[in-house]
Design a protein around this motif. Structure first.
Motif, mmCIF file in Angstrom:
data_model
loop_
_atom_site.group_PDB
_atom_site.id
_atom_site.type_symbol
_atom_site.label_atom_id
_atom_site.label_comp_id
_atom_site.label_asym_id
_atom_site.label_seq_id
_atom_site.Cartn_x
_atom_site.Cartn_y
_atom_site.Cartn_z
ATOM 1 N N ILE A 17 0.843 -1.206 0.000
ATOM 2 C CA ILE A 17 0.000 0.000 0.000
ATOM 3 C C ILE A 17 0.877 1.254 0.000
ATOM 4 O O ILE A 17 0.614 2.212 -0.735
ATOM 5 N N ARG A 18 1.944 1.247 0.797
ATOM 6 C CA ARG A 18 2.810 2.427 0.885
ATOM 7 C C ARG A 18 3.562 2.692 -0.424
ATOM 8 O O ARG A 18 3.795 3.842 -0.787
ATOM 9 N N THR A 19 3.933 1.621 -1.138
ATOM 10 C CA THR A 19 4.702 1.799 -2.382
ATOM 11 C C THR A 19 3.800 2.015 -3.595
ATOM 12 O O THR A 19 4.291 2.275 -4.692
ATOM 13 N N GLY A 20 2.501 1.900 -3.420
ATOM 14 C CA GLY A 20 1.580 2.105 -4.528
ATOM 15 C C GLY A 20 1.329 0.869 -5.363
ATOM 16 O O GLY A 20 0.645 0.931 -6.394
ATOM 17 N N GLU A 21 1.874 -0.278 -4.934
ATOM 18 C CA GLU A 21 1.629 -1.530 -5.653
ATOM 19 C C GLU A 21 0.143 -1.885 -5.621
ATOM 20 O O GLU A 21 -0.402 -2.479 -6.552
ATOM 21 N N THR A 22 -0.516 -1.513 -4.533
ATOM 22 C CA THR A 22 -1.960 -1.656 -4.421
ATOM 23 C C THR A 22 -2.464 -0.493 -3.573
ATOM 24 O O THR A 22 -1.686 0.371 -3.171
ATOM 25 N N THR A 23 -3.754 -0.487 -3.308
ATOM 26 C CA THR A 23 -4.332 0.569 -2.474
ATOM 27 C C THR A 23 -5.047 -0.049 -1.288
ATOM 28 O O THR A 23 -5.431 -1.222 -1.311
ATOM 29 N N SER A 24 -5.230 0.759 -0.264
ATOM 30 C CA SER A 24 -6.001 0.300 0.888
ATOM 31 C C SER A 24 -7.430 -0.022 0.474
ATOM 32 O O SER A 24 -8.019 -0.989 0.953
ATOM 33 N N ALA A 25 -7.983 0.778 -0.429
ATOM 34 C CA ALA A 25 -9.357 0.532 -0.879
ATOM 35 C C ALA A 25 -9.480 -0.823 -1.548
ATOM 36 O O ALA A 25 -10.449 -1.569 -1.311
ATOM 37 N N GLU A 55 -14.597 3.945 3.255
ATOM 38 C CA GLU A 55 -14.315 5.369 3.477
ATOM 39 C C GLU A 55 -13.008 5.540 4.248
ATOM 40 O O GLU A 55 -12.185 6.413 3.925
ATOM 41 N N GLN A 56 -12.795 4.698 5.276
ATOM 42 C CA GLN A 56 -11.533 4.732 6.027
ATOM 43 C C GLN A 56 -10.359 4.444 5.095
ATOM 44 O O GLN A 56 -9.319 5.103 5.150
ATOM 45 N N ALA A 57 -10.528 3.425 4.247
ATOM 46 C CA ALA A 57 -9.454 3.019 3.336
ATOM 47 C C ALA A 57 -9.123 4.126 2.347
ATOM 48 O O ALA A 57 -7.944 4.423 2.090
ATOM 49 N N ARG A 58 -10.149 4.759 1.774
ATOM 50 C CA ARG A 58 -9.903 5.835 0.815
ATOM 51 C C ARG A 58 -9.203 7.021 1.479
ATOM 52 O O ARG A 58 -8.383 7.714 0.850
ATOM 53 N N ALA A 59 -9.512 7.259 2.749
ATOM 54 C CA ALA A 59 -8.850 8.348 3.484
ATOM 55 C C ALA A 59 -7.363 8.062 3.638
ATOM 56 O O ALA A 59 -6.518 8.976 3.512
ATOM 57 N N VAL A 60 -7.004 6.808 3.908
ATOM 58 C CA VAL A 60 -5.589 6.430 4.004
ATOM 59 C C VAL A 60 -4.911 6.623 2.650
ATOM 60 O O VAL A 60 -3.804 7.178 2.558
ATOM 61 N N ASP A 61 -5.567 6.168 1.589
ATOM 62 C CA ASP A 61 -4.989 6.319 0.248
ATOM 63 C C ASP A 61 -4.759 7.797 -0.085
ATOM 64 O O ASP A 61 -3.742 8.157 -0.682
ATOM 65 N N ALA A 62 -5.694 8.647 0.335
ATOM 66 C CA ALA A 62 -5.549 10.084 0.073
ATOM 67 C C ALA A 62 -4.359 10.665 0.822
ATOM 68 O O ALA A 62 -3.594 11.479 0.270
ATOM 69 N N ARG A 63 -4.177 10.241 2.080
ATOM 70 C CA ARG A 63 -3.036 10.740 2.864
ATOM 71 C C ARG A 63 -1.714 10.302 2.234
ATOM 72 O O ARG A 63 -0.754 11.069 2.185
ATOM 73 N N LEU A 64 -1.675 9.052 1.771
ATOM 74 C CA LEU A 64 -0.456 8.553 1.127
ATOM 75 C C LEU A 64 -0.175 9.317 -0.169
ATOM 76 O O LEU A 64 0.981 9.631 -0.484
ATOM 77 N N ALA A 65 -1.216 9.635 -0.908
ATOM 78 C CA ALA A 65 -1.054 10.380 -2.164
ATOM 79 C C ALA A 65 -0.498 11.777 -1.914
ATOM 80 O O ALA A 65 0.186 12.352 -2.770
ATOM 81 N N GLU A 66 -0.787 12.308 -0.713
ATOM 82 C CA GLU A 66 -0.278 13.637 -0.345
ATOM 83 C C GLU A 66 1.140 13.575 0.211
ATOM 84 O O GLU A 66 1.713 14.596 0.594
ATOM 85 N N GLY A 67 1.704 12.364 0.304
ATOM 86 C CA GLY A 67 3.074 12.216 0.782
ATOM 87 C C GLY A 67 3.224 11.942 2.261
ATOM 88 O O GLY A 67 4.335 11.978 2.792
ATOM 89 N N ALA A 68 2.110 11.673 2.945
ATOM 90 C CA ALA A 68 2.169 11.390 4.384
ATOM 91 C C ALA A 68 2.815 10.035 4.640
ATOM 92 O O ALA A 68 2.842 9.161 3.769
ATOM 93 N N GLU A 69 3.345 9.862 5.858
ATOM 94 C CA GLU A 69 3.932 8.588 6.286
ATOM 95 C C GLU A 69 3.146 8.098 7.505
ATOM 96 O O GLU A 69 3.571 8.279 8.650
ATOM 97 N N PRO A 70 1.982 7.488 7.287
ATOM 98 C CA PRO A 70 1.103 7.162 8.422
ATOM 99 C C PRO A 70 1.496 5.924 9.229
ATOM 100 O O PRO A 70 0.887 5.650 10.256
ATOM 101 N N GLY A 71 2.477 5.148 8.792
ATOM 102 C CA GLY A 71 2.914 3.998 9.580
ATOM 103 C C GLY A 71 2.878 2.708 8.797
ATOM 104 O O GLY A 71 2.244 2.607 7.743
ATOM 105 N N PRO A 72 3.553 1.659 9.303
ATOM 106 C CA PRO A 72 3.730 0.411 8.547
ATOM 107 C C PRO A 72 2.449 -0.385 8.326
ATOM 108 O O PRO A 72 2.401 -1.221 7.430
ATOM 109 N N LEU A 73 1.418 -0.166 9.147
ATOM 110 C CA LEU A 73 0.161 -0.902 8.970
ATOM 111 C C LEU A 73 -0.947 -0.020 8.411
ATOM 112 O O LEU A 73 -2.106 -0.429 8.370
#
Length: 499
Positions: A17-25, A55-73
């Motif tokens: 998810i962090r590398t963009g290979e897939t998404t949380s959604a 909705e939770q998953a899409r929010a994580v994907d949005a944060r990652l797209a903005e360059g955030a580092e929300p954690g390994p899980l």
């Protein structure tokens, strides 16, 4: 792609998810589809909100797209035991007395899951108020073991263990009061940990026995369990029993599979008569494996462990009788018979009679009797003295060894209904796990193979001193790696619900 995502470990999925290979959604949708596919047979979940999870998953994907580092899980789905309060989902503790209740606040464990970016899929089934070893005591139906649907998934956190074993979630939360994480983990072929008491917050955890209840993780491997353990643990000023100390380095330990020179004690009192032969066979083979990995193994005697079960079934019901007094029909939850003609006492009695199940009533009665005038010292007081002896036995043992090991449970998963009318037989499922709850030290169950009689999973229990949780993960990782080399496959690949 869905099956591929389900087969990933939580750590692999988080990295993808962090590398963009897939998404949380995409991952969340795969697990939600899996729940639709199999949960009609397993009944691991009490509540699933598809749109809220996405909705939770899409929010994580949005944060990652903005360059955030929300954690390994971040973005990884998790199943949440229905004993933790959740303000956006019902919290029932699998009891009719709380049917439909939506708390006004989140438990600390819930809050920390959200802060770590985990996606809560829903709430899992359990024994009512965490009282049981089979998840047959739920007011909302029995959960079934994914290895064999005619068998129990353990308890009280059986919904969480079944969800992970059936690939309905990569991770799950549970609580361990007398073995309610380790025993379900063992019979479902998973890793499950009871952290040091006070190492994970009880704030917002619906209490069963306040001096024993401990939140902990379920996962399909040791590293994933350690990562979830670390994500929601740590000091909480809102929990007066919370330990103000750093979280032990469990993730670092889980990545280290070297136990050369580690001193391992085999508990004499938890290795003998009354155990299923196949369980003992796998246990003894694993002890030999530890020796082969360079550990120094010795037998250790803990004489008071023989009285631990009896002491526990005085202490835990006593605390439960006090904690469950708050469910009185006056403030929230079920209310029966309030037609304007009855007194508050009558409404309370009618509500509790209808709202609590048989096992909860049994333990309230036992606890009330043990605390009653004239019996307090003979029962509750004596049980607390035994608890002190158990702790002293652990302290003495840890003076000569680094960890202790035993089978996690005396048997593999037993058939649904087999012990339902025999409370004593049911209570014996926690024979090996209860001492660690009484003492408050760390303990973990890791799969150690399948019993030859029935092909069902067996668990190895690893116990360590308080705040030495990392030792349990270090040994668990070594066993896991050695068995993987030996067998060449994931244990869960033998489950009927493997993907």
């Amino acid at each position: 792609m869905g099956a591929e995502l389900l087969r990933m470990s939580a750590s692999e999925l988080g990295a993808a998810i962090r590398t963009g290979e897939t998404t949380s959604a995409a991952a969340t949708e795969a697990y939600l589809d899996r729940i639709v596919e199999v949960d009609g047979e397993v009944h691991a979940f009490l509540h699933v909100d598809r749109e809220a999870a996405l909705e939770q998953a899409r929010a994580v994907d949005a944060r990652l797209a903005e360059g955030a580092e929300p954690g390994p899980l971040a973005g990884v789905p998790v199943a949440h035991k229905d004993v933790f309060t959740t303000k956006d989902m019902p919290t029932t503790a699998a009891s009719k007395i709380l049917e439909g209740w939506r708390p006004p606040y989140d438990a600390t464990v819930t809050t920390r899951l959200r802060e770590a970016g985990l996606v809560i899929l829903g709430k899992t089934n359990m024994d009512e108020f965490a009282m049981g070893s089979s998840t047959e005591n739920s007011a909302y139906g029995t959960t079934r073991n994914p290895w064999d649907l005619s068998r129990i998934p353990g308890g009280s956190s059986g919904g969480s263990s079944a969800a992970v074993a059936a690939y309905e979630a990569p991770l799950a939360t549970g609580t361990d009061t007398g073995g309610s994480i380790r025993q379900p983990a063992a019979v479902c072929g998973l890793v499950g940990a009871k952290p040091t008491y006070g190492g994970s917050s009880r704030y917002g955890l619906i209490a069963f026995a306040s001096s024993l209840d401990t939140p902990g993780p379920f996962a399909r491997n040791v590293l994933d369990a350690a990562m979830l353990h670390e994500a929601f643990s740590g000091h909480d000023p809102r929990d007066s029993t919370s330990v103000d100390a750093p979280v032990p380095p469990v993730v670092e330990a889980a990545r280290r599979a070297d136990i050369e020179g580690l001193r391992v004690g085999v508990v004499k009192e938890l290795d003998g008569e009354g155990y299923q032969p196949g369980v003992l066979r796998r246990f003894h083979e694993t002890v030999e494996l530890l020796e082969g990995l360079g550990a120094k193994v010795a037998e250790v005697s803990c004489p008071s462990f023989g009285a631990a079960l009896a002491a526990y079934y005085l202490i835990a019901p006593s605390e439960c009788s006090s904690n469950l007094a708050r469910f009185d029909a006056m403030r929230y939850g079920l209310r029966v018979g309030d037609d304007g003609t009855r007194s508050a006492e009558e409404v309370m009695a009618l509500t509790r009679a209808e709202g609590f199940g048989p096992e909860v009533k049994r333990r309230i009665i036992l606890g009330t009797y043990a605390l009653s005038s004239g019996y307090y010292d003979a029962y509750y007081g004596s049980a607390q003295q035994v608890r002190t002896l158990v702790k002293r036995d652990f302290d003495a043992a840890f003076g000569s060894v680094d960890v202790l090991v035993s089978p996690t449970t005396p048997t593999t998963a037993f058939p649904i209904g087999e012990r339902a009318d025999d409370p004593m037989a049911m209570y014996l499922a926690d024979l090996c796990t209860i001492p660690s709850n009484l003492a408050g030290n760390a303990a973990l169950s890791v799969p150690c193979g399948l019993a030859p009689e029935d092909g069902l999973p067996v668990g190895l229990q690893i116990m360590a001193p308080a705040l030495a949780d990392d030792r349990t993960y270090r040994v668990g990782a070594a066993v896991e790696a050695a068995l993987a080399r030996q067998n060449g496959s994931d244990l869960l690949s033998g489950s009927a619900f493997a993907v």
